[in-house]
Write a protein that holds these residues in place. Structure first.
Motif, PDB file in Angstrom:
ATOM      1  N   CYS A 155       0.838  -1.204   0.000  1.00 45.24           N
ATOM      2  CA  CYS A 155       0.000   0.000   0.000  1.00 45.24           C
ATOM      3  C   CYS A 155       0.873   1.254   0.000  1.00 45.24           C
ATOM      4  CB  CYS A 155      -0.920  -0.009   1.217  1.00 45.24           C
ATOM      5  SG  CYS A 155      -2.036  -1.419   1.250  1.00 45.24           S
ATOM      6  N   ALA A 156       0.255   2.384  -0.303  1.00 45.62           N
ATOM      7  CA  ALA A 156       0.981   3.652  -0.406  1.00 45.62           C
ATOM      8  C   ALA A 156       1.664   4.046   0.905  1.00 45.62           C
ATOM      9  CB  ALA A 156       0.026   4.761  -0.844  1.00 45.62           C
ATOM     10  N   ASP A 157       1.120   3.634   2.039  1.00 50.89           N
ATOM     11  CA  ASP A 157       1.728   3.977   3.326  1.00 50.89           C
ATOM     12  C   ASP A 157       2.795   2.968   3.764  1.00 50.89           C
ATOM     13  OD1 ASP A 157       0.211   1.771   4.058  1.00 50.89           O
ATOM     14  OD2 ASP A 157      -0.776   2.750   5.753  1.00 50.89           O
ATOM     15  N   GLY A 158       3.094   1.983   2.898  1.00 52.30           N
ATOM     16  CA  GLY A 158       4.127   1.002   3.210  1.00 52.30           C
ATOM     17  C   GLY A 158       3.609  -0.255   3.890  1.00 52.30           C
ATOM     18  N   SER A 159       2.322  -0.299   4.204  1.00 52.82           N
ATOM     19  CA  SER A 159       1.748  -1.497   4.829  1.00 52.82           C
ATOM     20  C   SER A 159       1.464  -2.548   3.757  1.00 52.82           C
ATOM     21  CB  SER A 159       0.469  -1.147   5.587  1.00 52.82           C
ATOM     22  OG  SER A 159      -0.533  -0.690   4.690  1.00 52.82           O
ATOM     23  N   TYR A 160       1.276  -3.787   4.217  1.00 50.65           N
ATOM     24  CA  TYR A 160       0.942  -4.880   3.318  1.00 50.65           C
ATOM     25  C   TYR A 160      -0.507  -5.292   3.520  1.00 50.65           C
ATOM     26  CZ  TYR A 160       5.919  -5.494   2.393  1.00 50.65           C
ATOM     27  OH  TYR A 160       7.219  -5.295   2.017  1.00 50.65           O
ATOM     28  N   TYR A 161      -1.144  -5.688   2.425  1.00 55.16           N
ATOM     29  CA  TYR A 161      -2.495  -6.239   2.469  1.00 55.16           C
ATOM     30  C   TYR A 161      -2.436  -7.618   1.842  1.00 55.16           C
ATOM     31  CZ  TYR A 161      -7.371  -7.195   1.525  1.00 55.16           C
ATOM     32  OH  TYR A 161      -8.599  -7.789   1.488  1.00 55.16           O
ATOM     33  N   THR A 162      -2.972  -8.625   2.546  1.00 56.65           N
ATOM     34  CA  THR A 162      -2.998 -10.000   2.045  1.00 56.65           C
ATOM     35  C   THR A 162      -4.446 -10.387   1.786  1.00 56.65           C
ATOM     36  OG1 THR A 162      -1.080 -10.498   3.415  1.00 56.65           O
ATOM     37  CG2 THR A 162      -2.282 -12.368   2.523  1.00 56.65           C
ATOM     38  N   GLY A 163      -4.694 -10.936   0.583  1.00 58.66           N
ATOM     39  CA  GLY A 163      -6.054 -11.335   0.227  1.00 58.66           C
ATOM     40  C   GLY A 163      -6.058 -12.581  -0.625  1.00 58.66           C
ATOM     41  N   SER A 164      -7.269 -13.015  -0.996  1.00 60.30           N
ATOM     42  CA  SER A 164      -7.427 -14.149  -1.904  1.00 60.30           C
ATOM     43  C   SER A 164      -8.593 -13.858  -2.835  1.00 60.30           C
ATOM     44  CB  SER A 164      -7.664 -15.444  -1.123  1.00 60.30           C
ATOM     45  OG  SER A 164      -8.803 -15.346  -0.304  1.00 60.30           O
ATOM     46  N   THR A 165      -8.527 -14.432  -4.043  1.00 62.28           N
ATOM     47  CA  THR A 165      -9.554 -14.175  -5.043  1.00 62.28           C
ATOM     48  C   THR A 165      -9.521 -15.250  -6.121  1.00 62.28           C
ATOM     49  OG1 THR A 165     -10.435 -12.521  -6.580  1.00 62.28           O
ATOM     50  CG2 THR A 165      -8.040 -12.701  -6.441  1.00 62.28           C
ATOM     51  N   ARG A 166     -10.592 -15.297  -6.927  1.00 69.51           N
ATOM     52  CA  ARG A 166     -10.611 -16.195  -8.088  1.00 69.51           C
ATOM     53  C   ARG A 166     -10.126 -15.464  -9.340  1.00 69.51           C
ATOM     54  NH1 ARG A 166     -16.124 -18.819  -6.389  1.00 69.51           N
ATOM     55  NH2 ARG A 166     -15.320 -20.682  -5.390  1.00 69.51           N
ATOM     56  N   ASP A 167     -10.294 -14.152  -9.362  1.00 72.12           N
ATOM     57  CA  ASP A 167      -9.907 -13.364 -10.542  1.00 72.12           C
ATOM     58  C   ASP A 167      -8.945 -12.262 -10.091  1.00 72.12           C
ATOM     59  OD1 ASP A 167      -9.702 -11.723 -12.796  1.00 72.12           O
ATOM     60  OD2 ASP A 167     -11.830 -11.916 -13.311  1.00 72.12           O
ATOM     61  N   LEU A 168      -7.657 -12.510 -10.236  1.00 74.78           N
ATOM     62  CA  LEU A 168      -6.636 -11.598  -9.716  1.00 74.78           C
ATOM     63  C   LEU A 168      -6.674 -10.240 -10.412  1.00 74.78           C
ATOM     64  CD1 LEU A 168      -4.353 -11.258  -7.694  1.00 74.78           C
ATOM     65  CD2 LEU A 168      -2.792 -12.256  -9.371  1.00 74.78           C
ATOM     66  N   GLU A 169      -6.805 -10.221 -11.729  1.00 81.41           N
ATOM     67  CA  GLU A 169      -6.824  -8.940 -12.454  1.00 81.41           C
ATOM     68  C   GLU A 169      -8.009  -8.079 -12.041  1.00 81.41           C
ATOM     69  OE1 GLU A 169      -6.341  -9.146 -16.710  1.00 81.41           O
ATOM     70  OE2 GLU A 169      -4.765 -10.663 -16.531  1.00 81.41           O
ATOM     71  N   LEU A 170      -9.203  -8.683 -11.969  1.00 82.42           N
ATOM     72  CA  LEU A 170     -10.387  -7.940 -11.553  1.00 82.42           C
ATOM     73  C   LEU A 170     -10.231  -7.419 -10.128  1.00 82.42           C
ATOM     74  CD1 LEU A 170     -13.325  -6.968 -11.932  1.00 82.42           C
ATOM     75  CD2 LEU A 170     -14.056  -9.236 -11.127  1.00 82.42           C
ATOM     76  N   ARG A 171      -9.715  -8.243  -9.251  1.00 83.86           N
ATOM     77  CA  ARG A 171      -9.557  -7.833  -7.850  1.00 83.86           C
ATOM     78  C   ARG A 171      -8.568  -6.685  -7.721  1.00 83.86           C
ATOM     79  NH1 ARG A 171     -12.299  -6.781  -3.667  1.00 83.86           N
ATOM     80  NH2 ARG A 171     -11.385  -7.334  -1.681  1.00 83.86           N
ATOM     81  N   LEU A 172      -7.489  -6.710  -8.485  1.00 85.52           N
ATOM     82  CA  LEU A 172      -6.529  -5.599  -8.461  1.00 85.52           C
ATOM     83  C   LEU A 172      -7.181  -4.309  -8.948  1.00 85.52           C
ATOM     84  CD1 LEU A 172      -3.292  -7.371  -9.727  1.00 85.52           C
ATOM     85  CD2 LEU A 172      -3.781  -6.554  -7.426  1.00 85.52           C
ATOM     86  N   GLN A 173      -7.997  -4.399  -9.990  1.00 81.28           N
ATOM     87  CA  GLN A 173      -8.718  -3.208 -10.475  1.00 81.28           C
ATOM     88  C   GLN A 173      -9.650  -2.674  -9.396  1.00 81.28           C
ATOM     89  OE1 GLN A 173     -10.718  -4.446 -14.047  1.00 81.28           O
ATOM     90  NE2 GLN A 173      -8.836  -4.513 -15.267  1.00 81.28           N
ATOM     91  N   GLN A 174     -10.324  -3.589  -8.680  1.00 87.52           N
ATOM     92  CA  GLN A 174     -11.222  -3.161  -7.603  1.00 87.52           C
ATOM     93  C   GLN A 174     -10.448  -2.441  -6.502  1.00 87.52           C
ATOM     94  OE1 GLN A 174     -12.925  -6.969  -6.623  1.00 87.52           O
ATOM     95  NE2 GLN A 174     -14.745  -6.627  -7.898  1.00 87.52           N
ATOM     96  N   HIS A 175      -9.304  -2.994  -6.129  1.00 92.49           N
ATOM     97  CA  HIS A 175      -8.489  -2.329  -5.103  1.00 92.49           C
ATOM     98  C   HIS A 175      -8.054  -0.940  -5.582  1.00 92.49           C
ATOM     99  CE1 HIS A 175      -8.092  -5.366  -1.996  1.00 92.49           C
ATOM    100  NE2 HIS A 175      -7.781  -6.297  -2.896  1.00 92.49           N
ATOM    101  N   GLN A 176      -7.558  -0.828  -6.802  1.00 89.98           N
ATOM    102  CA  GLN A 176      -7.049   0.454  -7.323  1.00 89.98           C
ATOM    103  C   GLN A 176      -8.148   1.504  -7.437  1.00 89.98           C
ATOM    104  OE1 GLN A 176      -4.138   1.220  -7.172  1.00 89.98           O
ATOM    105  NE2 GLN A 176      -2.732  -0.248  -8.099  1.00 89.98           N
ATOM    106  N   SER A 177      -9.383   1.069  -7.722  1.00 91.84           N
ATOM    107  CA  SER A 177     -10.485   2.030  -7.876  1.00 91.84           C
ATOM    108  C   SER A 177     -11.173   2.351  -6.554  1.00 91.84           C
ATOM    109  CB  SER A 177     -11.509   1.474  -8.875  1.00 91.84           C
ATOM    110  OG  SER A 177     -12.117   0.316  -8.359  1.00 91.84           O
ATOM    111  N   GLY A 178     -10.678   1.797  -5.445  1.00 89.76           N
ATOM    112  CA  GLY A 178     -11.269   2.074  -4.139  1.00 89.76           C
ATOM    113  C   GLY A 178     -12.455   1.196  -3.824  1.00 89.76           C
TER     114      GLY A 178
END
Length: 164
Positions: free
Chosen positions: A10-33
């Motif tokens: 993350c921008a503040d240097g912290s880490y976020y750990t998650g799981s998903t079936r669709d990695l690209e979609l999930r990354l887009q969701q994270h980036q768009s808030g």
């Protein structure tokens, strides 16, 4: 169907750990808030590590395992330093009876205080118990055997009067 366990920086240097079936979609969701609350407040995020699994329950299990790890242990995983992982801090849930149990060995936790070599001495003299027991009076107060009689009939109240 494929599933993924992933770690974001993350921008503040912290880490976020998650799981998903669709990695690209999930990354887009994270980036768009639209992702997790943690990442929504720390945009932008960057994918720094992921693992692929054949089932989502396996990815979710790995997510929960990695979430319990220290920052140093997560960074060793991200760098691919797999040999360092067992020696780095363990998750609290992995501690059992003050021993750290891993797949390769069992070591005693270094946080256990050392036991002193000398045990404090117990005094040999035990306080004496007085032999004299206070006397109990032999005379017990008598209980009257006769109980006062209770009238069987209740006196009648004349009509027109109240018993208040």
């Amino acid at each position: 169907m494929k599933a993924y366990m992933y770690i974001l920086l993350c921008a503040d240097g912290s880490y976020y750990t998650g799981s998903t079936r669709d990695l690209e979609l999930r990354l887009q969701q994270h980036q768009s808030g639209e992702g997790a609350n943690h990442t929504r407040k720390r945009l932008p995020v960057k994918l720094v590590y992921y693992e692929e699994y054949s089932r989502i329950d396996e990815a979710f299990h790995r997510e929960k395992q990695v979430q319990g790890w220290s920052r140093k242990k997560k960074e060793a995983l991200i760098k691919g330093d797999f040999e360092s992982l067992p020696g780095l801090s363990m998750a609290y849930r992995d501690l059992k009876n003050n021993a750290v149990v891993s797949r390769t060995s069992t070591t005693v936790d270094t946080m256990i205080p050392e036991v002193p070599e000398a045990v404090p001495e117990v005094p040999e003299a035990v306080p004496e118990v007085p032999e004299a027991v206070p006397e109990v009076p032999e005379a017990v107060p008598e209980v009257p055997e006769a109980v006062p009689e209770v009238p069987e009939a209740v006196p009648e109240v004349p009509e027109g009067t109240t018993n208040i």
